[in-house]
Design a protein around this motif. Structure first.
Motif, mmCIF file in Angstrom:
data_model
loop_
_atom_site.group_PDB
_atom_site.id
_atom_site.type_symbol
_atom_site.label_atom_id
_atom_site.label_comp_id
_atom_site.label_asym_id
_atom_site.label_seq_id
_atom_site.Cartn_x
_atom_site.Cartn_y
_atom_site.Cartn_z
ATOM 1 N N ALA A 1 49.339 24.796 -61.187
ATOM 2 C CA ALA A 1 48.480 24.800 -59.997
ATOM 3 C C ALA A 1 49.273 24.351 -58.769
ATOM 4 O O ALA A 1 49.113 24.914 -57.675
ATOM 5 N N ALA A 2 50.128 23.355 -58.928
ATOM 6 C CA ALA A 2 50.953 22.891 -57.806
ATOM 7 C C ALA A 2 51.940 23.974 -57.381
ATOM 8 O O ALA A 2 52.195 24.152 -56.181
ATOM 9 N N LEU A 3 52.487 24.710 -58.353
ATOM 10 C CA LEU A 3 53.424 25.789 -58.019
ATOM 11 C C LEU A 3 52.712 26.916 -57.273
ATOM 12 O O LEU A 3 53.257 27.479 -56.317
ATOM 13 N N ILE A 4 51.498 27.230 -57.689
ATOM 14 C CA ILE A 4 50.707 28.246 -56.975
ATOM 15 C C ILE A 4 50.463 27.784 -55.542
ATOM 16 O O ILE A 4 50.618 28.551 -54.592
ATOM 17 N N GLY A 5 50.105 26.521 -55.386
ATOM 18 C CA GLY A 5 49.887 25.965 -54.050
ATOM 19 C C GLY A 5 51.135 26.016 -53.190
ATOM 20 O O GLY A 5 51.070 26.311 -51.994
ATOM 21 N N GLN A 6 52.286 25.748 -53.796
ATOM 22 C CA GLN A 6 53.564 25.802 -53.075
ATOM 23 C C GLN A 6 53.842 27.225 -52.596
ATOM 24 O O GLN A 6 54.233 27.444 -51.437
ATOM 25 N N LEU A 7 53.616 28.208 -53.462
ATOM 26 C CA LEU A 7 53.834 29.608 -53.097
ATOM 27 C C LEU A 7 52.871 30.024 -51.992
ATOM 28 O O LEU A 7 53.263 30.700 -51.035
ATOM 29 N N GLN A 8 51.622 29.599 -52.107
ATOM 30 C CA GLN A 8 50.635 29.927 -51.068
ATOM 31 C C GLN A 8 51.001 29.297 -49.732
ATOM 32 O O GLN A 8 50.895 29.948 -48.690
ATOM 33 N N ALA A 9 51.443 28.065 -49.754
ATOM 34 C CA ALA A 9 51.808 27.374 -48.512
ATOM 35 C C ALA A 9 52.970 28.065 -47.806
ATOM 36 O O ALA A 9 53.013 28.132 -46.577
ATOM 37 N N ARG A 10 53.904 28.593 -48.590
ATOM 38 C CA ARG A 10 55.064 29.268 -47.991
ATOM 39 C C ARG A 10 54.709 30.636 -47.411
ATOM 40 O O ARG A 10 55.493 31.199 -46.650
ATOM 41 N N SER A 11 53.547 31.179 -47.799
ATOM 42 C CA SER A 11 53.163 32.527 -47.358
ATOM 43 C C SER A 11 51.855 32.544 -46.569
ATOM 44 O O SER A 11 51.247 33.598 -46.409
ATOM 45 N N THR A 12 51.421 31.402 -46.098
ATOM 46 C CA THR A 12 50.155 31.294 -45.381
ATOM 47 C C THR A 12 50.097 32.271 -44.219
ATOM 48 O O THR A 12 51.029 32.360 -43.427
ATOM 49 N N GLY A 13 48.983 33.000 -44.161
ATOM 50 C CA GLY A 13 48.762 33.926 -43.056
ATOM 51 C C GLY A 13 49.368 35.302 -43.248
ATOM 52 O O GLY A 13 49.022 36.225 -42.537
ATOM 53 N N GLN A 14 50.276 35.449 -44.196
ATOM 54 C CA GLN A 14 50.923 36.740 -44.430
ATOM 55 C C GLN A 14 50.459 37.377 -45.731
ATOM 56 O O GLN A 14 50.312 38.588 -45.806
ATOM 57 N N ALA A 15 50.292 36.570 -46.757
ATOM 58 C CA ALA A 15 49.970 37.106 -48.086
ATOM 59 C C ALA A 15 48.466 37.174 -48.300
ATOM 60 O O ALA A 15 47.736 36.255 -47.955
ATOM 61 N N GLY A 16 48.045 38.275 -48.898
ATOM 62 C CA GLY A 16 46.655 38.436 -49.300
ATOM 63 C C GLY A 16 46.527 38.443 -50.812
ATOM 64 O O GLY A 16 45.427 38.463 -51.347
ATOM 65 N N ALA A 17 47.663 38.432 -51.498
ATOM 66 C CA ALA A 17 47.648 38.489 -52.963
ATOM 67 C C ALA A 17 48.706 37.548 -53.527
ATOM 68 O O ALA A 17 49.846 37.528 -53.061
ATOM 69 N N PHE A 18 48.284 36.790 -54.522
ATOM 70 C CA PHE A 18 49.183 35.913 -55.257
ATOM 71 C C PHE A 18 48.983 36.195 -56.734
ATOM 72 O O PHE A 18 47.864 36.089 -57.237
#
Length: 156
Positions: A12-29
């Motif tokens: 869950a922390a790794l998912i959060g890290q990936l999301q934080a690095r792509s905030t505003g650009q990514a619509g899919a994880f």
């Protein structure tokens, strides 16, 4: 980003890290989480020991991630792989991909985990509950899956 470590990780922390690095650009994880499982129906596993070739392993996995970024329209990748003695049920590998669209993220994530299994220099030794231990051989199906990704087709 590629990390090889002995410590247990929090998916869950790794998912959060990936999301934080792509905030505003990514619509899919999309992510894949691999865990230590039983060897087979006839013998219960106790643990899995993983060795790797330090430096070379990280470079090979990063090269796979770079190829995925060239092949699909993805924004970021994160791979964490554990080494050392891992008990039954413990997480082994996390592969995460961020993209604007889910199709690209799914294909890239599948590509990375499929090719990682055959290209990255890891060696696995399974220890069964009765104390027997053996080195795990690469599965022919894994080699075939990797070969399919190397053809010009979009998906295997």
């Amino acid at each position: 980003m590629v990390v090889i470590q002995t410590e247990r990780f929090d998916a869950a922390a790794l998912i959060g890290q990936l999301q934080a690095r792509s905030t505003g650009q990514a619509g899919a994880f999309v992510h894949f989480l691999g865990t230590v499982r039983d060897y087979g129906p006839d013998a219960q596993s106790r643990s899995l020991f993983l060795e790797h070739y330090p430096g070379m392993c990280e470079r090979e996995i990063q090269a796979l991630c770079d190829r995925a970024m060239q092949r699909w329209d993805i924004l970021d990748t994160l791979v964490v792989h554990r080494v050392g003695e891992l008990p039954l049920g413990d997480p082994i590998v996390f592969v995460g991909v961020a993209s604007a669209h889910r199709g690209e993220a799914f294909r890239a994530c599948e590509y990375i985990i499929d090719t990682l299994k055959t290209k990255a220099p890891f060696w696995k030794r399974e220890t069964l509950a009765d104390g027997r231990a053996f080195w795990v051989r690469q599965q022919e199906a894994d080699a075939q899956k990797t070969a399919q990704w190397e053809t010009p087709r979009e998906t295997p």
